[in-house]
Design a protein around this motif. Structure first.
Motif, PDB file in Angstrom:
ATOM      1  N   LYS A  24      43.787  70.886  44.425  1.00  0.00           N
ATOM      2  CA  LYS A  24      45.093  70.217  44.219  1.00  0.00           C
ATOM      3  C   LYS A  24      45.674  70.677  42.710  1.00  0.00           C
ATOM      4  N   GLU A  25      44.970  70.593  41.760  1.00  0.00           N
ATOM      5  CA  GLU A  25      45.530  71.059  40.417  1.00  0.00           C
ATOM      6  C   GLU A  25      45.719  72.529  40.424  1.00  0.00           C
ATOM      7  N   LEU A  26      44.605  73.159  41.018  1.00  0.00           N
ATOM      8  CA  LEU A  26      44.781  74.690  41.171  1.00  0.00           C
ATOM      9  C   LEU A  26      46.131  75.158  41.772  1.00  0.00           C
ATOM     10  N   ALA A  27      46.517  74.520  42.911  1.00  0.00           N
ATOM     11  CA  ALA A  27      47.562  74.953  43.899  1.00  0.00           C
ATOM     12  C   ALA A  27      48.877  74.666  43.067  1.00  0.00           C
ATOM     13  N   GLN A  28      48.973  73.538  42.264  1.00  0.00           N
ATOM     14  CA  GLN A  28      50.060  73.408  41.226  1.00  0.00           C
ATOM     15  C   GLN A  28      50.153  74.405  40.366  1.00  0.00           C
ATOM     16  N   ARG A  29      49.197  74.677  39.740  1.00  0.00           N
ATOM     17  CA  ARG A  29      49.142  75.760  38.564  1.00  0.00           C
ATOM     18  C   ARG A  29      49.319  77.265  38.884  1.00  0.00           C
ATOM     19  N   THR A  30      48.989  77.669  40.337  1.00  0.00           N
ATOM     20  CA  THR A  30      49.154  79.000  40.860  1.00  0.00           C
ATOM     21  C   THR A  30      50.195  78.988  41.797  1.00  0.00           C
ATOM     22  N   GLY A  31      50.692  78.126  42.243  1.00  0.00           N
ATOM     23  CA  GLY A  31      51.750  78.000  43.492  1.00  0.00           C
ATOM     24  C   GLY A  31      51.023  78.484  44.736  1.00  0.00           C
ATOM     25  N   LEU A  32      49.694  78.658  44.812  1.00  0.00           N
ATOM     26  CA  LEU A  32      49.091  78.806  46.107  1.00  0.00           C
ATOM     27  C   LEU A  32      49.016  77.399  46.772  1.00  0.00           C
ATOM     28  N   THR A  33      48.764  77.477  48.157  1.00  0.00           N
ATOM     29  CA  THR A  33      48.698  76.358  49.063  1.00  0.00           C
ATOM     30  C   THR A  33      47.502  75.629  49.245  1.00  0.00           C
ATOM     31  N   TYR A  34      47.411  74.276  48.798  1.00  0.00           N
ATOM     32  CA  TYR A  34      46.109  73.736  49.248  1.00  0.00           C
ATOM     33  C   TYR A  34      45.746  73.335  50.524  1.00  0.00           C
ATOM     34  N   ASP A 154      34.596  70.594  32.292  1.00  0.00           N
ATOM     35  CA  ASP A 154      34.378  71.667  33.055  1.00  0.00           C
ATOM     36  C   ASP A 154      35.428  71.978  34.207  1.00  0.00           C
ATOM     37  N   LEU A 155      36.462  70.770  34.461  1.00  0.00           N
ATOM     38  CA  LEU A 155      37.556  71.009  35.362  1.00  0.00           C
ATOM     39  C   LEU A 155      38.558  71.998  34.718  1.00  0.00           C
ATOM     40  N   GLU A 156      38.766  71.659  33.658  1.00  0.00           N
ATOM     41  CA  GLU A 156      40.016  72.323  32.667  1.00  0.00           C
ATOM     42  C   GLU A 156      39.047  73.807  32.720  1.00  0.00           C
ATOM     43  N   LYS A 157      38.108  74.052  32.619  1.00  0.00           N
ATOM     44  CA  LYS A 157      37.715  75.320  32.473  1.00  0.00           C
ATOM     45  C   LYS A 157      37.730  76.005  33.813  1.00  0.00           C
ATOM     46  N   ASN A 158      37.294  75.357  34.746  1.00  0.00           N
ATOM     47  CA  ASN A 158      37.247  75.954  35.887  1.00  0.00           C
ATOM     48  C   ASN A 158      38.676  76.410  36.538  1.00  0.00           C
ATOM     49  N   LEU A 159      39.825  75.488  36.235  1.00  0.00           N
ATOM     50  CA  LEU A 159      40.989  75.552  36.347  1.00  0.00           C
ATOM     51  C   LEU A 159      41.573  76.857  35.747  1.00  0.00           C
ATOM     52  N   GLU A 160      41.330  76.865  34.463  1.00  0.00           N
ATOM     53  CA  GLU A 160      41.643  78.114  33.600  1.00  0.00           C
ATOM     54  C   GLU A 160      41.176  79.474  34.109  1.00  0.00           C
ATOM     55  N   GLN A 161      39.945  79.316  34.684  1.00  0.00           N
ATOM     56  CA  GLN A 161      39.366  80.513  34.999  1.00  0.00           C
ATOM     57  C   GLN A 161      39.607  81.215  36.282  1.00  0.00           C
ATOM     58  N   ILE A 162      39.999  80.128  37.183  1.00  0.00           N
ATOM     59  CA  ILE A 162      40.318  80.562  38.537  1.00  0.00           C
ATOM     60  C   ILE A 162      41.915  80.906  38.437  1.00  0.00           C
ATOM     61  N   ALA A 163      42.624  80.410  37.600  1.00  0.00           N
ATOM     62  CA  ALA A 163      44.047  80.761  37.540  1.00  0.00           C
ATOM     63  C   ALA A 163      44.152  82.197  37.142  1.00  0.00           C
ATOM     64  N   GLN A 164      43.412  82.422  36.049  1.00  0.00           N
ATOM     65  CA  GLN A 164      43.353  83.711  35.425  1.00  0.00           C
ATOM     66  C   GLN A 164      42.805  84.746  36.487  1.00  0.00           C
ATOM     67  N   TRP A 165      41.896  84.520  37.000  1.00  0.00           N
ATOM     68  CA  TRP A 165      41.574  85.267  38.257  1.00  0.00           C
ATOM     69  C   TRP A 165      42.530  85.614  39.280  1.00  0.00           C
ATOM     70  N   THR A 166      43.159  84.604  39.604  1.00  0.00           N
ATOM     71  CA  THR A 166      44.335  84.826  40.867  1.00  0.00           C
ATOM     72  C   THR A 166      45.380  85.566  40.120  1.00  0.00           C
ATOM     73  N   GLU A 167      45.846  85.445  38.978  1.00  0.00           N
ATOM     74  CA  GLU A 167      46.789  86.240  38.133  1.00  0.00           C
ATOM     75  C   GLU A 167      46.410  87.792  38.385  1.00  0.00           C
TER      76      GLU A 167
END
Ligand code: DAT
Length: 174
Positions: A24-34, A154-167
């Protein structure tokens, strides 16, 4: 105008490892759909029978796949499910298996109301790394990544990493 291409991401792992929180947080950050497969099945009653042992309905995997096919072809989905070999391999550009230490997981599942065999089986599923092995069998090994999911850090780091990968993925594919 052609739509911007977006990747499909699978978040998998034993119940309680933090897929929903991250997704859910990742969706907010990236604009992708959860997309939560449990919720999708519930809404569409995509079930095929009832599991007496675990006291829960059994997912109708074919109908779940049919239901999602169009959305997945479009791209831009973050899919959350505690299993991963029911989906077509071609759907996902990357697969994350969240991992939680078993004492931690035990506490989380207990506070979710799990008891007895259901609690034990789920903790054992994590100890035996069942979902990680399922993912390594179902997808190319080079797109499967394990992520520790024990702490808010861990959550914050995972969010950061996946958001970067997505970009980066979007830069490379648009
Ligand atoms: P899942 O969707 O995999 O079943 P969840 O997102 O519902 O898991 O999380 C289960 C519980 O654990 C919930 O109370 C939130 C907590 N949690 C999730 N990720 C966490 C993390 N990285 N650190 C600490 N607690 C976490």
């Amino acid at each position: 105008m052609k739509m911007r291409k977006q990747p499909n991401i699978l978040l998998t792992g034993t119940p309680g490892v933090g897929k929903t929180t991250l997704g859910k947080e990742l969706a907010q950050r990236t604009g992708l759909t959860y997309v939560n497969i449990g919720d999708l099945a519930q809404e569409g009653q995509l079930y095929d029978g009832y599991d007496e042992e675990y006291q829960c309905p059994i997912l109708d995997e074919d109908r779940v796949v049919d239901e999602l096919e169009e959305k997945m072809a479009e791209g831009g989905a973050i899919v959350d499910y505690h299993g991963c070999d029911l989906f077509p391999k071609r759907w996902f550009h990357i697969v994350f298996v969240l991992r939680t230490d078993n004492t931690q997981l035990y506490t989380r599942l207990e506070s979710r109301g799990y008891t007895g065999k259901k609690l034990q089986d789920n903790v054992q599923c994590e100890i035996f790394q069942t979902i990680y092995e399922e993912a390594m069998e179902a997808y190319s090994e080079d797109i499967v990544h394990q992520l520790p999911s024990n702490t808010p850090e861990d959550l914050e780091k995972n969010l950061e990493q996946i958001a970067q990968w997505t970009e980066q993925w979007m830069k490379d594919h648009n």
